[in-house]
Design a protein around this motif. Structure first.
Motif, PDB file in Angstrom:
ATOM      1  N   PHE A   1       0.841  -1.195   0.000  1.00 30.74           N
ATOM      2  CA  PHE A   1       0.000   0.000   0.000  1.00 30.74           C
ATOM      3  C   PHE A   1       0.880   1.251   0.000  1.00 30.74           C
ATOM      4  CE2 PHE A   1      -3.292   2.729   2.126  1.00 30.74           C
ATOM      5  CZ  PHE A   1      -4.280   2.556   1.161  1.00 30.74           C
ATOM      6  N   ARG A   2       1.943   1.207   0.786  1.00 35.23           N
ATOM      7  CA  ARG A   2       2.884   2.327   0.876  1.00 35.23           C
ATOM      8  C   ARG A   2       3.557   2.585  -0.471  1.00 35.23           C
ATOM      9  NH1 ARG A   2       8.544   2.309   1.467  1.00 35.23           N
ATOM     10  NH2 ARG A   2       8.445   0.045   1.543  1.00 35.23           N
ATOM     11  N   ILE A   3       4.029   1.540  -1.126  1.00 33.08           N
ATOM     12  CA  ILE A   3       4.713   1.689  -2.407  1.00 33.08           C
ATOM     13  C   ILE A   3       3.800   2.356  -3.435  1.00 33.08           C
ATOM     14  CG2 ILE A   3       5.701   0.433  -4.367  1.00 33.08           C
ATOM     15  CD1 ILE A   3       6.668  -1.665  -2.313  1.00 33.08           C
ATOM     16  N   LEU A   4       2.548   1.916  -3.502  1.00 37.93           N
ATOM     17  CA  LEU A   4       1.605   2.469  -4.473  1.00 37.93           C
ATOM     18  C   LEU A   4       1.338   3.945  -4.219  1.00 37.93           C
ATOM     19  CD1 LEU A   4      -0.445   2.133  -6.774  1.00 37.93           C
ATOM     20  CD2 LEU A   4      -2.126   1.421  -5.051  1.00 37.93           C
ATOM     21  N   LEU A   5       1.012   4.291  -2.979  1.00 32.93           N
ATOM     22  CA  LEU A   5       0.631   5.671  -2.680  1.00 32.93           C
ATOM     23  C   LEU A   5       1.817   6.628  -2.751  1.00 32.93           C
ATOM     24  CD1 LEU A   5      -1.932   5.144   0.220  1.00 32.93           C
ATOM     25  CD2 LEU A   5      -2.401   5.868  -2.118  1.00 32.93           C
ATOM     26  N   ILE A   6       2.985   6.182  -2.322  1.00 35.51           N
ATOM     27  CA  ILE A   6       4.161   7.051  -2.397  1.00 35.51           C
ATOM     28  C   ILE A   6       4.556   7.283  -3.854  1.00 35.51           C
ATOM     29  CG2 ILE A   6       6.634   7.213  -1.857  1.00 35.51           C
ATOM     30  CD1 ILE A   6       6.027   5.828   0.781  1.00 35.51           C
ATOM     31  N   SER A   7       4.399   6.261  -4.694  1.00 31.67           N
ATOM     32  CA  SER A   7       4.682   6.454  -6.115  1.00 31.67           C
ATOM     33  C   SER A   7       3.751   7.505  -6.706  1.00 31.67           C
ATOM     34  CB  SER A   7       4.538   5.132  -6.876  1.00 31.67           C
ATOM     35  OG  SER A   7       3.193   4.705  -6.918  1.00 31.67           O
ATOM     36  N   ILE A   8       2.478   7.492  -6.293  1.00 32.79           N
ATOM     37  CA  ILE A   8       1.522   8.494  -6.771  1.00 32.79           C
ATOM     38  C   ILE A   8       1.924   9.885  -6.298  1.00 32.79           C
ATOM     39  CG2 ILE A   8      -0.871   9.287  -6.589  1.00 32.79           C
ATOM     40  CD1 ILE A   8      -1.713   6.347  -6.505  1.00 32.79           C
ATOM     41  N   PHE A   9       2.449   9.978  -5.068  1.00 30.49           N
ATOM     42  CA  PHE A   9       2.904  11.276  -4.562  1.00 30.49           C
ATOM     43  C   PHE A   9       4.001  11.849  -5.455  1.00 30.49           C
ATOM     44  CE2 PHE A   9       6.151  13.527  -2.086  1.00 30.49           C
ATOM     45  CZ  PHE A   9       5.427  14.651  -1.729  1.00 30.49           C
TER      46      PHE A   9
END
Length: 387
Positions: free
Chosen positions: A271-279
């Motif tokens: 979940f962290r990898i996905l959302l941080i990539s979007i950031f």
């Protein structure tokens, strides 16, 4: 219509995934972290690139959620005993860094005839480093368990806490006066957080309801972890403090329990990898390439000033904490870029007309470029120092 909307969203997701994988593979060969691939993907597919993704606001909102998750993970790397042992040196080095940044902007502003509001805003902007980038760099260079990483994380935490008084000062200088009730709530909330952290440090444990059951259930673990992360974030945001600060404190609490929090960490990792990539994609989408090409000289000068200033003062700060000169120089390089919270300060300042549209674009692109080139800069510093 519904099918068309779904198709459009799937096309965007597919395009982002393909570009990230292609750029990621190329950059991995070059020894660079995936953060660079995320930013470049935003540049390529954003409104100033191929215009595949045009809803910048929606992407930014998802990125903000990713930033909260990131702060939660940063908190899970923090050891309270280590922080307590070094708190005086960390606060001193951070204070010197902010003061020196303001002095540099004062000198530049005097030369360019800037007003005090702009000098103050840009001084705050360049004084903050990127927690998201720095943590990735610390992990990439194998420094995550050493003395250097503890000093770096301590400085990052200090900077993240300072964002609160910075916003208050910008609001006051810009003419937006906070009500006594708002100020009282923020002060009371800050004191309450400090007391709670002190309680956790002394007690060294906090019970999570139904933890034994949840820790054995992989489906419930994800939602329990989200409650821990976003629950604290919501509480701090309700009292006028940063949501990221609440997530950070939540992570600190989890990490400093004797029971640990491996299941919380593991359940949120993807979940962290996905959302941080979007950031980081949202950061790339802010880069107006036409503006960049038209103003490359002044942007290049700003980036150079930022790196010289931040690298130098953070090197001194890390040396004061007790690191060797080689460690301090490498750590100073890791902290040399401008941070994600600086986008928030720049946005507030632009809304209060402390900077013009030209100044806002200049600031945004300078921040994005310092983040973009940070991994390359650190790699070069690492080779030159032979660390």
């Amino acid at each position: 219509m519904f099918a068309l909307a779904i198709s459009s969203e799937l096309n965007i997701l597919l395009a982002l995934s393909v570009v990230i994988v292609v750029l990621g593979l190329v950059l991995k060969k070059l020894g660079q972290p995936y953060v660079v691939a995320y930013i470049l993907s935003g540049v390529v597919l954003g409104p100033y690139g191929l215009e595949v993704v045009t809803d910048q606001e929606a992407v930014t909102q998802l990125g903000d959620i990713g930033l909260i998750v990131l702060m939660f993970f940063i908190g899970m790397h923090i050891s309270l005993p280590d922080m307590v042992r070094q708190w005086k040196s960390i606060i001193l080095s951070t204070a010197i860094q902010v003061l020196f940044s303001l002095l540099v902007m004062l000198a530049i502003g005097w030369f360019l005839n800037w007003n005090f509001n702009r000098i103050l805003l840009l001084g705050f902007v360049i004084s903050l480093s990127s927690s998201a980038v720095v943590i990735k760099l610390v992990e990439s260079f194998g420094e995550h368990n050493g003395r250097l990483s503890k000093g770096i994380v301590g400085i990052l935490i200090c900077q993240d806490i300072l964002i609160i008084p910075m916003i208050i000062i910008i609001n006051l200088v810009g003419g937006k006066n906070a009500s006594p009730l708002e100020i009282t709530g923020q002060l009371a909330g800050g004191i309450a957080i400090l007391l709670f952290v002190a309680y956790i440090y002394k007690k060294k444990s906090i019970k999570i309801p139904f933890e034994k059951t949840i820790s054995k259930d992989t489906e419930l673990q994800l939602f329990a972890a989200l409650i821990m992360c976003f629950g604290f974030a919501l509480m701090t945001s309700l009292i006028g403090l940063s949501a990221g600060l609440g997530a950070l404190i939540s992570g600190v609490i989890i990490n400093n329990r004797p029971e640990g929090g491996d299941w919380l960490h593991n359940s949120l990792d993807s979940f962290r990898i996905l959302l941080i990539s979007i950031f980081f994609i949202s950061i790339g989408m802010l880069m107006d390439l036409t503006f960049l090409f038209e103003n490359w000289r002044i942007i290049g000068l700003m980036v150079l000033v930022v790196y010289i200033t931040n690298h130098g003062i953070n090197t001194v700060g890390l040396r004061l904490i007790g690191n060797s000169w080689k460690e301090s120089i490498l750590g100073g390089a890791m902290l040399a870029q401008i941070g994600e919270f600086s986008f928030i300060l720049a946005s507030i300042g632009f809304g209060m007309k402390m900077v013009s549209n030209y100044g806002y674009q200049l600031t945004i692109i300078t921040i994005a470029i310092t983040i973009l080139i940070s991994p390359v800069y650190v790699s070069l510093t690492n080779k030159l120092t032979g660390h």
